[in-house]
Design a protein around this motif. Structure first.
Motif, short mmCIF file in Angstrom:
data_model
loop_
_atom_site.label_atom_id
_atom_site.label_comp_id
_atom_site.label_asym_id
_atom_site.label_seq_id
_atom_site.Cartn_x
_atom_site.Cartn_y
_atom_site.Cartn_z
N GLY A 84 50.24 34.11 51.77
CA GLY A 84 50.23 35.09 50.91
C GLY A 84 48.89 34.97 50.11
O GLY A 84 48.36 36.15 50.06
N ALA A 85 48.44 34.08 49.62
CA ALA A 85 47.17 33.88 48.77
C ALA A 85 46.01 34.33 49.82
O ALA A 85 45.16 35.04 49.29
N LYS A 86 46.10 33.90 51.01
CA LYS A 86 45.02 33.92 52.10
C LYS A 86 44.99 35.37 52.34
O LYS A 86 43.61 35.56 52.41
N VAL A 87 45.86 36.13 52.54
CA VAL A 87 45.78 37.45 52.81
C VAL A 87 45.22 38.36 51.85
O VAL A 87 44.36 39.20 51.77
N LEU A 88 45.29 37.76 50.63
CA LEU A 88 44.99 38.58 49.40
C LEU A 88 43.51 38.32 49.23
O LEU A 88 43.00 38.90 48.54
N ARG A 89 43.03 37.01 49.53
CA ARG A 89 41.54 36.56 49.54
C ARG A 89 40.81 37.19 50.53
O ARG A 89 39.83 37.60 50.41
N GLU A 90 41.46 37.03 51.87
CA GLU A 90 40.38 37.38 52.95
C GLU A 90 40.76 38.39 53.75
O GLU A 90 40.05 38.79 54.96
N GLY A 91 41.83 39.18 53.41
CA GLY A 91 42.18 40.11 54.14
C GLY A 91 41.06 41.51 54.10
O GLY A 91 40.51 41.38 53.16
N ARG A 92 41.51 42.40 54.84
CA ARG A 92 40.50 43.65 54.94
C ARG A 92 41.11 44.95 55.31
O ARG A 92 42.06 45.04 56.19
N VAL A 93 41.12 45.85 54.11
CA VAL A 93 42.11 47.03 54.26
C VAL A 93 41.21 48.25 54.30
O VAL A 93 39.97 48.35 53.85
#
Length: 443
Positions: free
Chosen positions: A154-163
């Motif tokens: 969960g933390a990884k997608v909130l740190r490294e995700g792109r929207v």
């Protein structure tokens, strides 16, 4: 988002040569066991150092661990060690776990004293650091590690995700202009890009979608042509991103004569994540919930309150994975345009996350009872919880209002509050407590 779910873990064994346990090769057997567990649980042991026994070695291992781009570093107490042998590792700007192996025997000369080393380590940590104890095969060790892996995804997608924020927020929904403060990359585009994508959709692709359409519908498939065109255009725009926050009204129905909800629902069936009404914070919550649960997440409003519970509802963009019964495409409830997906939300445990400005968050849960409410996707929240604290539906509602939280709940399948709370700790997010004052003004 799949590329963000495989975690990279590092391992640094700590030893004190005075202890006879430092000569048993325990770090080697535990490394092999951890590699095997990684193949089962979806992580890669991406960095392993030689045993560290002194400060200079710890500093070198810290530099190498940071360069390895890790999602978690396990500092393993093979034996007891003094703080200088591991303190540089605790100060790294990455999540760190302190882990003590069990003693190899229970009487006679103390072989390792590793758990005392762990005790020393946790007392020296100045940032969130999780402890682990046991052999890799031990149930307690694995239970704590599995929870951490969920939290870190969960933390990884909130740190490294792109929207993509497409069109901005819905008119007057000013609270949805807030953006995540976790590192998530938010790119913005106007609806002009959607109009251009619509114009570029090949008629043959629309015909293919129409020919493959099987869902129950109050409309003949020919009446859904513009809906399929919109679906294909949105799919094209969404492909480079982990998710899209879409301003789906009023421009889309005004220009195209269709609502976007059925197209969003069908795209969600295909693995895309789209948040309605331009709610980027809601989209971020959906992505974190999906990373943790492995299942699609949705956004819902609080639409009614009664003795049955808190009715959660939205306009009809939920994927079929959330259906607790048959689905069908029906007209939008007040614009009478095609189409929205009408269905009950499936019964079972749910977990919710709402990110808030100022690095704050709300974590909640409860049970959906499977009873359908208003047209669209809906169900009653019963037995709610707030950061694992049981509340009545009324206390949940008052806490939501008393904190003045925006009106979208990001909801995922299953009971994952513990993982969300740990995720918030890794991200440095303050989790708001319940605030169930029922009568007094709370500000």
């Amino acid at each position: 988002m799949r590329h963000l779910l495989m975690l990279r873990i590092g391992l640094v064994p700590i030893v004190r040569p005075l202890f006879r346990g430092s000569r048993f090769g325990l770090e080697h057997t535990s490394k092999e066991a951890l590699e095997a567990l990684g193949r089962e649980l979806g992580f890669e042991l991406a960095y392993v150092s030689e045993p560290v026994a002194e400060a200079a070695q710890a500093e070198a291992a810290a530099r190498a661990a940071q360069a390895a781009g890790l999602d978690l570093l396990l500092v393993q107490h093979v034996t007891f060690a003094t703080g200088d042998a591991f303190l540089p590792l605790l100060e790294l700007p990455i999540p760190v776990g302190l882990w003590a192996l069990p003693e190899v025997w229970e009487s006679g000369p103390l072989p390792q004293n590793a758990i005392c080393g762990l005790n020393l380590g946790v007392s020296l940590a100045h940032k969130p650091t999780k402890w682990f104890y046991g052999a890799v095969e031990d149930a307690w060790f694995q239970a704590r590690l599995k929870l951490t892996l969920k939290a870190l995804r969960g933390a990884k997608v909130l740190r490294e995700g792109r929207v993509l924020a497409l069109g901005g927020h819905a008119p007057g929904f000013f609270a949805f202009s807030a953006l995540p403060e976790t590192g998530l990359t938010v790119e913005k585009a106007s609806l002009e890009e959607l109009w251009e994508a619509l114009a570029a959709v090949p008629e043959a692709e629309i015909a293919e979608r129409m020919a493959a359409f099987r869902e129950l519908s109050e409309y003949p498939v020919e009446a859904l042509c513009e809906l399929f065109r919109l679906e294909l255009a949105l799919e094209k725009l969404a492909q480079p991103y982990d998710g899209v926050a879409l301003r789906e009204w009023p421009e889309i129905p005004d220009k195209l004569g269709v609502m976007a909800y059925a197209a969003m629902a069908r795209l969600a069936d295909r693995g895309y994540t789209l948040a309605p009404e331009g709610d980027v914070m809601g989209l971020a919550g959906m992505l974190a919930l999906q990373a943790i649960s492995g299942q699609p997440a949705i956004l819902l409003d609080i639409s009614h309150f009664s003795a049955k519970g808190v009715m959660l509802w939205h306009g009809g963009e939920a994927p079929q994975a959330w259906a607790g019964g048959p689905t069908r495409l029906v007209p939008h409830f007040n614009r009478n345009l095609p189409a929205v997906r009408d269905m009950p939300l499936r019964a079972g445990p749910i977990t919710g996350l709402r990110l808030l400005p100022g690095r704050k968050a709300v974590v909640h849960g409860g049970l959906l009872n499977g009873e359908k409410g208003y047209d669209g996707d809906s169900g009653y929240l019963t037995r709610p919880t707030w950061a694992t604290e049981p509340l009545t539906p009324r206390q949940f509602l008052t806490s939501w209002f008393n904190h003045r939280i925006p009106h979208h709940l990001a909801v995922g399948m299953g009971a994952h509050e513990e993982a969300l709370l740990e995720m918030c700790a890794w991200l440095g997010l303050e989790v708001l407590p319940a605030r169930p004052e029922e009568h007094r003004l709370v500000w």
